[in-house]
Design a protein around this motif. Sequence first.
Motif, PDB file in Angstrom:
ATOM      1  N   SER A 121      83.777  21.867  27.465  1.00 47.38           N
ATOM      2  CA  SER A 121      82.936  21.828  28.186  1.00 47.38           C
ATOM      3  C   SER A 121      84.792  22.255  29.232  1.00 47.38           C
ATOM      4  N   GLY A 122      83.875  23.137  30.148  1.00 48.90           N
ATOM      5  CA  GLY A 122      84.712  23.966  31.025  1.00 48.90           C
ATOM      6  C   GLY A 122      83.850  25.039  32.060  1.00 48.90           C
ATOM      7  N   SER A 123      84.785  25.954  32.347  1.00 47.88           N
ATOM      8  CA  SER A 123      83.917  26.750  33.371  1.00 47.88           C
ATOM      9  C   SER A 123      83.994  27.754  32.644  1.00 47.88           C
ATOM     10  N   ILE A 124      83.655  28.807  33.325  1.00 47.22           N
ATOM     11  CA  ILE A 124      83.803  30.519  33.179  1.00 47.22           C
ATOM     12  C   ILE A 124      83.083  31.948  34.038  1.00 47.22           C
ATOM     13  N   ILE A 125      84.038  32.328  34.771  1.00 57.38           N
ATOM     14  CA  ILE A 125      83.699  33.480  34.989  1.00 57.38           C
ATOM     15  C   ILE A 125      82.744  34.246  34.529  1.00 57.38           C
ATOM     16  N   ASN A 126      81.042  34.306  35.127  1.00 60.36           N
ATOM     17  CA  ASN A 126      80.320  34.976  34.484  1.00 60.36           C
ATOM     18  C   ASN A 126      79.533  35.987  35.596  1.00 60.36           C
ATOM     19  N   TYR A 127      78.446  37.774  34.837  1.00 60.31           N
ATOM     20  CA  TYR A 127      78.782  38.180  36.051  1.00 60.31           C
ATOM     21  C   TYR A 127      76.865  38.264  35.865  1.00 60.31           C
ATOM     22  N   ARG A 128      75.928  38.391  37.040  1.00 61.98           N
ATOM     23  CA  ARG A 128      74.678  38.348  36.751  1.00 61.98           C
ATOM     24  C   ARG A 128      74.162  39.887  36.846  1.00 61.98           C
ATOM     25  N   LYS A 129      72.562  39.516  36.147  1.00 60.68           N
ATOM     26  CA  LYS A 129      72.767  41.531  36.457  1.00 60.68           C
ATOM     27  C   LYS A 129      72.931  41.882  37.560  1.00 60.68           C
ATOM     28  N   ASN A 130      72.787  42.227  38.145  1.00 65.57           N
ATOM     29  CA  ASN A 130      73.230  43.076  39.992  1.00 65.57           C
ATOM     30  C   ASN A 130      74.601  43.355  39.475  1.00 65.57           C
ATOM     31  N   GLY A 131      75.035  42.620  38.993  1.00 66.01           N
ATOM     32  CA  GLY A 131      77.229  42.731  39.430  1.00 66.01           C
ATOM     33  C   GLY A 131      77.720  42.348  40.106  1.00 66.01           C
ATOM     34  N   GLU A 132      76.433  40.695  40.289  1.00 65.90           N
ATOM     35  CA  GLU A 132      77.777  39.195  40.997  1.00 65.90           C
ATOM     36  C   GLU A 132      78.541  38.626  40.456  1.00 65.90           C
ATOM     37  N   ARG A 133      79.955  38.412  40.577  1.00 61.32           N
ATOM     38  CA  ARG A 133      80.324  37.021  39.826  1.00 61.32           C
ATOM     39  C   ARG A 133      79.439  36.058  40.366  1.00 61.32           C
ATOM     40  N   TYR A 134      79.810  34.916  39.546  1.00 61.73           N
ATOM     41  CA  TYR A 134      79.667  33.863  40.001  1.00 61.73           C
ATOM     42  C   TYR A 134      80.410  32.915  38.795  1.00 61.73           C
ATOM     43  N   ARG A 135      81.013  31.295  39.415  1.00 62.58           N
ATOM     44  CA  ARG A 135      81.292  30.932  37.932  1.00 62.58           C
ATOM     45  C   ARG A 135      80.309  29.783  38.278  1.00 62.58           C
ATOM     46  N   CYS A 136      80.728  28.940  36.582  1.00 60.91           N
ATOM     47  CA  CYS A 136      79.784  28.729  35.508  1.00 60.91           C
ATOM     48  C   CYS A 136      80.521  27.839  34.944  1.00 60.91           C
ATOM     49  N   ASP A 137      79.398  26.383  35.161  1.00 61.40           N
ATOM     50  CA  ASP A 137      80.199  25.553  33.867  1.00 61.40           C
ATOM     51  C   ASP A 137      79.140  25.387  33.145  1.00 61.40           C
ATOM     52  N   ILE A 138      79.747  25.123  32.177  1.00 64.93           N
ATOM     53  CA  ILE A 138      79.092  25.154  30.622  1.00 64.93           C
ATOM     54  C   ILE A 138      79.645  23.937  29.582  1.00 64.93           C
ATOM     55  N   LYS A 139      78.247  23.250  29.209  1.00 64.03           N
ATOM     56  CA  LYS A 139      78.997  22.682  27.997  1.00 64.03           C
ATOM     57  C   LYS A 139      78.196  22.846  26.980  1.00 64.03           C
ATOM     58  N   ILE A 140      78.969  22.996  25.633  1.00 65.03           N
ATOM     59  CA  ILE A 140      78.341  23.897  24.831  1.00 65.03           C
ATOM     60  C   ILE A 140      78.206  22.603  23.418  1.00 65.03           C
ATOM     61  N   LEU A 141      77.111  22.258  23.087  1.00 68.35           N
ATOM     62  CA  LEU A 141      76.483  21.353  21.949  1.00 68.35           C
ATOM     63  C   LEU A 141      76.863  21.833  20.393  1.00 68.35           C
ATOM     64  N   PRO A 142      77.494  21.583  19.478  1.00 69.41           N
ATOM     65  CA  PRO A 142      76.890  22.368  17.712  1.00 69.41           C
ATOM     66  C   PRO A 142      75.857  21.402  17.623  1.00 69.41           C
ATOM     67  N   LEU A 143      74.980  21.817  16.939  1.00 68.42           N
ATOM     68  CA  LEU A 143      73.771  21.352  16.424  1.00 68.42           C
ATOM     69  C   LEU A 143      73.676  21.209  14.859  1.00 68.42           C
ATOM     70  N   TYR A 144      73.364  20.209  14.224  1.00 71.83           N
ATOM     71  CA  TYR A 144      73.189  20.071  12.855  1.00 71.83           C
ATOM     72  C   TYR A 144      71.537  20.107  12.087  1.00 71.83           C
ATOM     73  N   ASN A 145      72.303  19.821  10.603  1.00 72.20           N
ATOM     74  CA  ASN A 145      71.118  20.180  10.276  1.00 72.20           C
ATOM     75  C   ASN A 145      71.094  18.456   9.854  1.00 72.20           C
ATOM     76  N   SER A 146      70.450  17.640   9.108  1.00 74.49           N
ATOM     77  CA  SER A 146      69.721  16.559   7.935  1.00 74.49           C
ATOM     78  C   SER A 146      71.488  16.456   6.988  1.00 74.49           C
ATOM     79  N   LYS A 147      71.085  17.894   6.406  1.00 79.74           N
ATOM     80  CA  LYS A 147      72.872  17.587   5.877  1.00 79.74           C
ATOM     81  C   LYS A 147      74.020  17.702   6.684  1.00 79.74           C
ATOM     82  N   GLN A 148      74.229  17.551   7.867  1.00 77.65           N
ATOM     83  CA  GLN A 148      74.793  18.496   9.043  1.00 77.65           C
ATOM     84  C   GLN A 148      75.565  18.948   8.595  1.00 77.65           C
ATOM     85  N   GLU A 149      74.932  20.209   8.401  1.00 74.03           N
ATOM     86  CA  GLU A 149      75.561  21.600   8.177  1.00 74.03           C
ATOM     87  C   GLU A 149      75.363  21.607   9.589  1.00 74.03           C
ATOM     88  N   LEU A 150      75.761  23.167   9.878  1.00 77.01           N
ATOM     89  CA  LEU A 150      75.230  23.623  11.743  1.00 77.01           C
ATOM     90  C   LEU A 150      74.587  24.588  11.503  1.00 77.01           C
TER      91      LEU A 150
END
Length: 163
Positions: A121-150
């Motif tokens: 969880s955090g934020s990063i500066i990203n860029y839109r297609k038109n080159g405009e900069r924006y700060r993006c809040d992100i939450k990244i979750l790993p997903l696993y199958n029934s065998k607990q493999e990513l």
Amino acid sequence: MIDTPNTTITPILSFDFYIENYHKLTLSLKKEVDLKALNSVLRIELDGKTKQIIEEEPYEAMVVTSPDRQIVWVNQGFAEMTGYDKKFALGKNPKFLQGEKTEKETIHNISKHLNQQQVYSGSIINYRKNGERYRCDIKILPLYNSKQELTHFIALEREAPAA
């Protein structure tokens, strides 16, 4: 009721209530559409905790990557937020959104969490297609199958309000 000359009585407009509920309903429906698409793309049922996070976490864009971090699916909110077509993003690494002002420390921190298959969880500066900069809040979750493999990572993203 006694009406005095200095008192104005105005009815509460039902539109005020309608628009507030409409906004909540729209967000709920978008999340429902995203969850259905996820089940189709991932071909697995999301666990209850992940489903709850998606339902409760505020986000505009959702990005799903393979374990090697290649984009396999994005929602419509991604296209609206970044300006990039959904098809353009497929097969790419999300790094294509980064640019000159993207902090190297943030990139390193995200990689470290993903390599350890941890939630980020955090934020990063990203860029839109038109080159405009924006700060993006992100939450990244790993997903696993029934065998607990990513199997995938899901990123929930939203533009951070300007400071």
